[in-house]
Design an enzyme around this catalytic site. Sequence first.
Site, PDB file in Angstrom:
ATOM      1  N   SER A 152       0.839  -1.194   0.000  1.00 10.09           N
ATOM      2  CA  SER A 152       0.000   0.000   0.000  1.00 10.09           C
ATOM      3  C   SER A 152       0.874   1.244   0.000  1.00 10.09           C
ATOM      4  CB  SER A 152      -0.891   0.025   1.241  1.00 10.09           C
ATOM      5  OG  SER A 152      -1.509   1.295   1.357  1.00 10.09           O
ATOM      6  N   TYR A 165      -0.142  -0.517   9.955  1.00 11.47           N
ATOM      7  CA  TYR A 165      -0.450  -0.961   8.591  1.00 11.47           C
ATOM      8  C   TYR A 165       0.679  -0.579   7.625  1.00 11.47           C
ATOM      9  CZ  TYR A 165      -3.295  -1.209   4.284  1.00 11.47           C
ATOM     10  OH  TYR A 165      -3.787  -1.495   3.034  1.00 11.47           O
ATOM     11  N   LYS A 169       2.847  -3.113   5.441  1.00 10.82           N
ATOM     12  CA  LYS A 169       2.753  -3.055   3.975  1.00 10.82           C
ATOM     13  C   LYS A 169       4.108  -2.769   3.336  1.00 10.82           C
ATOM     14  CE  LYS A 169      -1.410  -4.055   2.748  1.00 10.82           C
ATOM     15  NZ  LYS A 169      -1.598  -5.446   2.262  1.00 10.82           N
TER      16      LYS A 169
HETATM   17  N1  LIG Z   1      -8.898  -1.064  -1.055  1.00 14.92           N
HETATM   18  C1  LIG Z   1      -7.819  -0.332  -1.222  1.00 14.92           C
HETATM   19  O1  LIG Z   1      -7.826   0.770  -1.776  1.00 14.92           O
HETATM   20  C2  LIG Z   1      -6.495  -0.862  -0.760  1.00 14.92           C
HETATM   21  C3  LIG Z   1      -5.404  -0.003  -0.785  1.00 14.92           C
HETATM   22  C4  LIG Z   1      -4.157  -0.485  -0.436  1.00 14.92           C
HETATM   23  C5  LIG Z   1      -4.038  -1.816  -0.068  1.00 14.92           C
HETATM   24  N2  LIG Z   1      -5.128  -2.617  -0.014  1.00 14.92           N
HETATM   25  C6  LIG Z   1      -4.935  -4.012   0.367  1.00 14.92           C
HETATM   26  O2  LIG Z   1      -5.662  -4.859  -0.504  1.00 14.92           O
HETATM   27  C7  LIG Z   1      -5.993  -6.071   0.181  1.00 14.92           C
HETATM   28  C8  LIG Z   1      -7.469  -6.363   0.022  1.00 14.92           C
HETATM   29  O3  LIG Z   1      -8.211  -5.384   0.716  1.00 14.92           O
HETATM   30  P1  LIG Z   1      -9.704  -4.967   0.367  1.00 14.92           P
HETATM   31  O4  LIG Z   1      -9.692  -3.488   0.256  1.00 14.92           O
HETATM   32  O5  LIG Z   1     -10.223  -5.783  -0.743  1.00 14.92           O
HETATM   33  O6  LIG Z   1     -10.423  -5.324   1.756  1.00 14.92           O
HETATM   34  P2  LIG Z   1     -11.629  -6.321   2.136  1.00 14.92           P
HETATM   35  O7  LIG Z   1     -11.847  -6.160   3.598  1.00 14.92           O
HETATM   36  O8  LIG Z   1     -12.759  -6.120   1.224  1.00 14.92           O
HETATM   37  O9  LIG Z   1     -11.005  -7.761   1.847  1.00 14.92           O
HETATM   38  C9  LIG Z   1     -10.005  -8.337   2.647  1.00 14.92           C
HETATM   39  C10 LIG Z   1     -10.377  -9.788   2.899  1.00 14.92           C
HETATM   40  O10 LIG Z   1      -9.327 -10.411   3.645  1.00 14.92           O
HETATM   41  C11 LIG Z   1      -9.921 -11.335   4.541  1.00 14.92           C
HETATM   42  N3  LIG Z   1      -9.022 -11.635   5.661  1.00 14.92           N
HETATM   43  C12 LIG Z   1      -8.690 -10.802   6.681  1.00 14.92           C
HETATM   44  N4  LIG Z   1      -7.878 -11.436   7.541  1.00 14.92           N
HETATM   45  C13 LIG Z   1      -7.669 -12.680   7.044  1.00 14.92           C
HETATM   46  C14 LIG Z   1      -6.888 -13.782   7.463  1.00 14.92           C
HETATM   47  N5  LIG Z   1      -6.191 -13.733   8.597  1.00 14.92           N
HETATM   48  N6  LIG Z   1      -6.894 -14.903   6.702  1.00 14.92           N
HETATM   49  C15 LIG Z   1      -7.628 -14.972   5.564  1.00 14.92           C
HETATM   50  N7  LIG Z   1      -8.377 -13.938   5.112  1.00 14.92           N
HETATM   51  C16 LIG Z   1      -8.410 -12.814   5.842  1.00 14.92           C
HETATM   52  C17 LIG Z   1     -11.183 -10.620   5.009  1.00 14.92           C
HETATM   53  O11 LIG Z   1     -12.120 -11.546   5.543  1.00 14.92           O
HETATM   54  C18 LIG Z   1     -11.650  -9.947   3.725  1.00 14.92           C
HETATM   55  O12 LIG Z   1     -12.591 -10.742   3.035  1.00 14.92           O
HETATM   56  C19 LIG Z   1      -5.539  -5.869   1.619  1.00 14.92           C
HETATM   57  O13 LIG Z   1      -4.263  -6.443   1.794  1.00 14.92           O
HETATM   58  C20 LIG Z   1      -5.450  -4.358   1.746  1.00 14.92           C
HETATM   59  O14 LIG Z   1      -4.559  -3.957   2.750  1.00 14.92           O
HETATM   60  C21 LIG Z   1      -6.367  -2.175  -0.346  1.00 14.92           C
END
Ligand SMILES: NC(=O)c1ccc[n+]([C@@H]2O[C@H](COP(=O)([O-])OP(=O)(O)OC[C@H]3O[C@@H](n4cnc5c(N)ncnc54)[C@H](O)[C@@H]3O)[C@@H](O)[C@H]2O)c1
Length: 305
Positions: A152, A165, A169
Amino acid sequence: VAFDFTDQVAVVTGAGNGLGRSHALLLASRGAAVVVNDLGGDRNGIGVERSPADDVVAEIEAAGGTAVANYDSVATPEGAAAIIASALDSYGRLDVLVNNAGILRDKTLVNLTHDDIDAVLDVHLKGSLLVAQSAFRVMKEQRYGRLVHTTSVSGLFGNFGQSNYGAAKAGIAGLSRVIAIEGARYGITSNTVAPNARTRLNEELLGPFAECLLPEQISGTVAYLASRECSVTGEIYSAGGGRVARIFIGLTQGWFAGKGEVPTPELVAAHLDEIRAEPGYIVPTTLADEMRILAEVLELDEAST
Ligand SMILES: NC(=O)c1ccc[n+]([C@@H]2O[C@H](COP(=O)([O-])OP(=O)(O)OC[C@H]3O[C@@H](n4cnc5c(N)ncnc54)[C@H](O)[C@@H]3O)[C@@H](O)[C@H]2O)c1
């Protein structure tokens, strides 16, 4: 030619929601058999629920694809091993790992509890490392593999209130670069995506961007990095809103005090502009790139370094 994952097996962690769901749907639509891993907690990592993974498997199957659900946590060695075992038990091989599972516990540094620190480091950093380690063991035997991790810009560039975080990351970006180096001899690539998309993690924070940042706009970059055609390793790509860019770590030409000289704090201050100057920077791919520059300024015989 359309990229095709027929006869390939992909594991996507955290695939029950948001970005992971979108990555799993795309890979399955291109022929991959997909392990849809999701623990099913809330966005703070509280609780467990089977339905997020089950729903995505049902969605893939309804579209004619192949998928199996897995509900283990990425954050424990046993869970990580079971996630990879699920790919082998169900489909007999493993070509792609997308490390995507994630949670948030945003607070300023002084307000973070130990639990906020552990939970976030465990799921993101330790989870990515543990699942990658299990996957790498299989890929090494196969002499083929594609690892795609999720970092991230909160960690790479910095963002207020996300020290746990951001640390996790940024650690993932370092992890991926080391795996890229270790994997090179086995046909294993490792790259990282820094996404920007509306999901339950951030939907109330995006303001006017919300409608423009779709999860589907990230998955093509992930699938490219997961494909046989992927021609890069150890790299970081920013993706969001239809834009894709490369993020890199650069090294300036720097300032050399002279062989045997000891830079004092006063000398560092006096040369700070030179130390920081960006013209002529390089983008190292391993630490050896920096050591080569040091060998040059020290006039060492490179063969002996
Ligand atoms: N959405 C964004 O703009 C953004 C930006 C930077 C990074 N990210 C990263 O992208 C990834 C996905 O995030 P998202 O935005 O889709 O969030 P989200 O909450 O929609 O999805 C994340 C999923 O991970 C699952 N999860 C959490 N802990 C877990 C574990 N211990 N074992 C297995 N599954 C687990 C959750 O149940 C959830 O379904 C993450 O790593 C997040 O940090 C997202």
